[in-house]
Write a protein that holds these residues in place. Structure first.
Motif, short mmCIF file in Angstrom:
data_model
loop_
_atom_site.label_atom_id
_atom_site.label_comp_id
_atom_site.label_asym_id
_atom_site.label_seq_id
_atom_site.Cartn_x
_atom_site.Cartn_y
_atom_site.Cartn_z
N TYR A 120 0.81 -1.22 0.00
CA TYR A 120 0.00 0.00 0.00
C TYR A 120 0.85 1.27 0.00
CZ TYR A 120 -3.44 -3.39 1.79
OH TYR A 120 -4.26 -4.49 1.96
N GLU A 122 2.35 -2.50 -10.24
CA GLU A 122 0.93 -2.57 -10.57
C GLU A 122 0.67 -1.91 -11.92
OE1 GLU A 122 -0.91 -2.23 -6.00
OE2 GLU A 122 -0.94 -0.50 -7.37
N LYS A 131 -6.04 0.90 -2.94
CA LYS A 131 -6.44 -0.38 -2.34
C LYS A 131 -6.95 -0.19 -0.92
CE LYS A 131 -2.42 -2.28 -3.11
NZ LYS A 131 -1.79 -1.10 -3.78
N GLU A 167 -10.69 -1.41 -0.19
CA GLU A 167 -10.87 -2.50 0.76
C GLU A 167 -11.73 -2.08 1.96
OE1 GLU A 167 -6.67 -4.76 -0.35
OE2 GLU A 167 -6.90 -3.80 1.61
N PRO A 176 -10.06 -5.02 -10.78
CA PRO A 176 -9.45 -4.56 -9.53
C PRO A 176 -10.18 -3.43 -8.82
CG PRO A 176 -8.37 -3.52 -11.41
CD PRO A 176 -9.46 -4.41 -11.98
N ASN A 177 -11.15 -2.72 -9.46
CA ASN A 177 -11.57 -1.45 -8.85
C ASN A 177 -13.00 -1.04 -9.17
OD1 ASN A 177 -10.99 -0.94 -11.62
ND2 ASN A 177 -10.51 1.20 -11.21
N GLN A 208 -6.03 -9.52 -2.79
CA GLN A 208 -4.57 -9.44 -2.69
C GLN A 208 -3.89 -10.62 -3.39
OE1 GLN A 208 -2.49 -7.14 -1.41
NE2 GLN A 208 -4.10 -5.68 -0.84
N LEU A 225 -4.06 -9.90 -7.10
CA LEU A 225 -3.08 -8.87 -7.44
C LEU A 225 -1.69 -9.46 -7.59
CD1 LEU A 225 -2.23 -5.89 -7.76
CD2 LEU A 225 -2.10 -5.75 -5.25
#
Length: 473
Positions: A54, A63, A222, A226, A357-358, A462, A465
C-alpha cells in the motif's frame, strides 16, 4: 450442513452467532435467488499482507506495469456517450484513452496521444466530428484513421496506415463499457463470471446514471477500496446503522480470481445490539432515518419524517417484510417496472459485487450505488467515485449521464447534497481511511492482519493482485 457446505472449498469458517442471511432468505416474502444465500468460498488461510503493498512506490510501479494493462477496467456507462461523435476521456495508472461512439453504434477506444509530438488529443469529454491535435493540427477521423497532416510535404516518411491511432479492446455488458490494453486474456464475460448470469435478474442496462460524485482521497487506492469490501466495521464506524443492519451476519462469497459478493441484510438488527424491548417498528423507523440508498423512494403521499417516510409495520409482520412491501410498491410506481415478484432481500439489502481490480456495483431493484477507485496519481492518493444509477421507465430514452461532480480537497462528501445521507456515511469512513495510509507507512512490523471469514475477500483481492505481479495471470 452437507448441502450448505457443498460450494465451500476446505474447512468451513466460523460465523457470527445469530440470524443468518440464509435464515432471512428462507423467511422472505418472495423467493430469493439461491446465489444470494448459498455459501460459496474457499478458506484462503491467515497469512498477513505486507504493508508495503500500500505504501511502496516500487510496488505501485509494478501494478502499473504488470496489472492494470492486463485487466478489464470499467471505463464508462453507455449513457455517457449516447450519440455518434460523443467521446469520453478515460485516464488511469498513467494511461489516457479516448472512448468514441461510432456511426454504427459501436464504441472504440484509442490512445489519447498525438502521433506527432505526443500531446494529448483531448483533455475533457465532449462531442467532435474529428480528432485534431491542438498543437500542430494533425487530424484523425473518429474511427482512428488518419485524416490530415499539415505541411504534408515535410512528412513523406509517414504512411497513412502506420498513422492509425493505436487502439485497445472494448467490452460492453449491462450498460457498462470496459477497456483492456492487453490484446490477450479472458473475454469480458469470462472475467466477470458469474455476474452476467446473476444480473440477468436486475438488468443494469435498464438503468442510467442519475448522480455521480468523486473526490481525491489521501490514501492508496487499495486502502480505500478495501474499506468497502467488508461490513463489520459498521459497529464502530457507522453505529447509527446498527438498528437495521445485520453487519456481522453478512455473507461473503468469492468466485475465482476476479469477483466476489457481499450480502449484508437490512431490516434486521445487528447482533451487537441488545434486542430486548426493541420492536419491529423501531427497526423500520431507524432504517427510514439512516438508510441513504432507499430513503428517497418511499411513497410521497406518506408522512415525511427526518429525510424519509413513515412505513408502518402491521401486527404480526416483520420489519423486513414491511419494508419490502413498501419498497416494491413505491419502486414500481416511481420507475414503471413491476417488481412485485422481487424478494425483500433484493429490495433493501446491500448486495455488493466487487470486480477486480476497482469496480463495485450494488445489485437488486433499488437505485444502485456503483463504486470505482483509481490511483490519482501516486501511491498515496486515489480518486473515489460514487454513482447512483436508477431504472429508466419503459419506453423512455436513457438520459445522458451528468458530468462527475469532483469535490475539492477542502470539500466533504456532505458538500454533495445529491448524495443525501450517504454523504454522512462516507465522511465517517474518511475519519479512518487517511489515517490507515499514515499508519501503514509508520508500521514497525510491516504487516496487515485479516479476519479469516469477514475479510477473506480482501485476501482474495490481494492474492489475485500478486498473480498479476508474478505473471501467473
Amino acid at each position: 450442513m452437507a448441502e450448505r457446505d457443498s460450494k465451500i472449498k476446505g474447512t468451513p469458517l466460523p460465523r457470527c452467532p445469530g440470524t443468518s442471511v440464509r435464515d432471512l432468505a428462507l423467511a422472505d416474502t418472495n423467493p430469493v435467488p439461491a446465489f444470494l444465500y448459498e455459501d460459496e468460498y474457499e478458506n484462503l488461510g491467515s497469512d498477513p499482507i505486507p504493508a508495503s503493498r500500500y505504501t511502496d512506490p516500487a510496488f505501485f510501479a509494478l501494478e502499473n506495469e504488470r496489472m492494470w494493462p492486463r485487466v478489464w477496467q470499467m471505463a464508462a456507462r453507455e449513457e455517457e456517450l449516447p450519440e455518434p461523435g460523443d467521446y469520453i476521456v478515460y485516464e488511469n495508472a498513467g494511461k489516457s484513452f479516448i472512448l468514441m461512439r461510432q456511426v454504427d453504434g459501436a464504441i472504440r477506444a484509442f490512445a489519447n496521444v498525438c502521433l506527432h509530438r505526443g500531446r494529448k488529443l483531448k483533455t475533457q469529454d465532449g462531442w467532435t466530428s474529428e480528432l485534431q491535435c491542438p498543437f500542430h493540427g494533425f487530424t484523425w477521423n473518429n474511427d482512428g484513421s488518419l485524416k490530415q497532416i499539415p505541411c504534408r510535404w515535410d512528412f513523406a516518411h509517414l504512411k497513412d496506415d502506420a498513422m492509425h491511432l493505436p487502439e485497445i479492446s472494448v467490452g460492453r455488458w449491462g450498460g457498462y463499457i470496459f477497456v483492456r490494453e492487453a490484446a490477450d486474456g479472458p473475454s469480458l464475460e469470462e472475467f466477470l463470471a458469474p455476474m452476467p448470469e446473476h444480473f440477468k435478474r436486475w438488468r443494469h442496462e435498464e438503468c442510467a446514471t442519475a448522480i455521480w460524485v468523486g473526490k481525491v482521497i489521501p490514501a492508496n487506492w487499495k486502502v480505500v477500496m478495501e474499506a468497502f469490501m467488508e461490513s463489520w466495521h459498521t459497529v464502530i464506524t457507522h453505529p447509527q446503522l446498527l438498528p437495521f443492519t445485520g453487519d456481522a451476519n453478512s455473507m461473503y462469497n468469492i468466485y475465482g480470481d476476479h469477483v466476489n459478493l457481499t450480502v449484508t441484510p437490512f431490516g434486521t438488527m445487528s447482533p451487537h445490539i441488545d434486542a430486548e424491548g426493541k420492536e419491529e417498528q423501531w427497526i423500520v423507523d431507524e432504517f427510514v432515518k439512516y438508510n441513504g440508498r432507499s430513503s428517497d423512494n418511499y411513497d410521497p403521499d406518506g408522512v415525511q419524517e427526518e429525510g424519509g417516510y413513515n412505513v408502518k409495520v402491521p401486527a404480526g409482520m416483520t420489519a423486513r417484510a414491511a419494508l419490502g412491501a413498501s419498497l416494491r410498491d413505491t419502486t414500481s410506481k416511481m420507475f414503471g417496472h413491476d417488481v412485485s415478484f422481487a424478494s425483500d432481500a433484493e429490495m433493501m439489502d446491500a448486495l455488493l459485487y466487487n470486480v477486480f481490480p476497482n469496480y463495485s456495483p450494488w445489485a437488486g431493484f433499488q437505485p444502485n450505488i456503483v463504486y470505482r477507485w483509481r490511483p490519482w496519481p501516486d501511491v498515496d492518493h486515489c480518486l473515489m467515485e460514487v454513482r447512483i444509477i436508477t431504472r429508466v421507465p419503459p419506453g423512455q430514452p436513457h438520459p445522458k449521464a451528468p458530468p462527475m461532480k469532483l469535490l475539492t480537497d477542502a470539500q466533504k462528501w456532505t458538500d454533495a447534497p445529491e448524495l443525501g445521507i450517504l454523504g454522512d456515511v462516507f465522511e465517517q469512513d474518511m475519519e479512518n481511511i487517511p489515517y490507515v495510509q499514515q499508519g501503514l507507512k509508520a508500521s514497525l512490523n510491516g504487516q496487515v492482519q485479516l479476519a479469516n471469514y469477514q475479510e477473506m475477500q480482501i485476501r482474495q483481492f490481494q492474492n489475485t493482485l500478486m498473480k498479476y505481479i508474478d505473471g501467473t495471470l
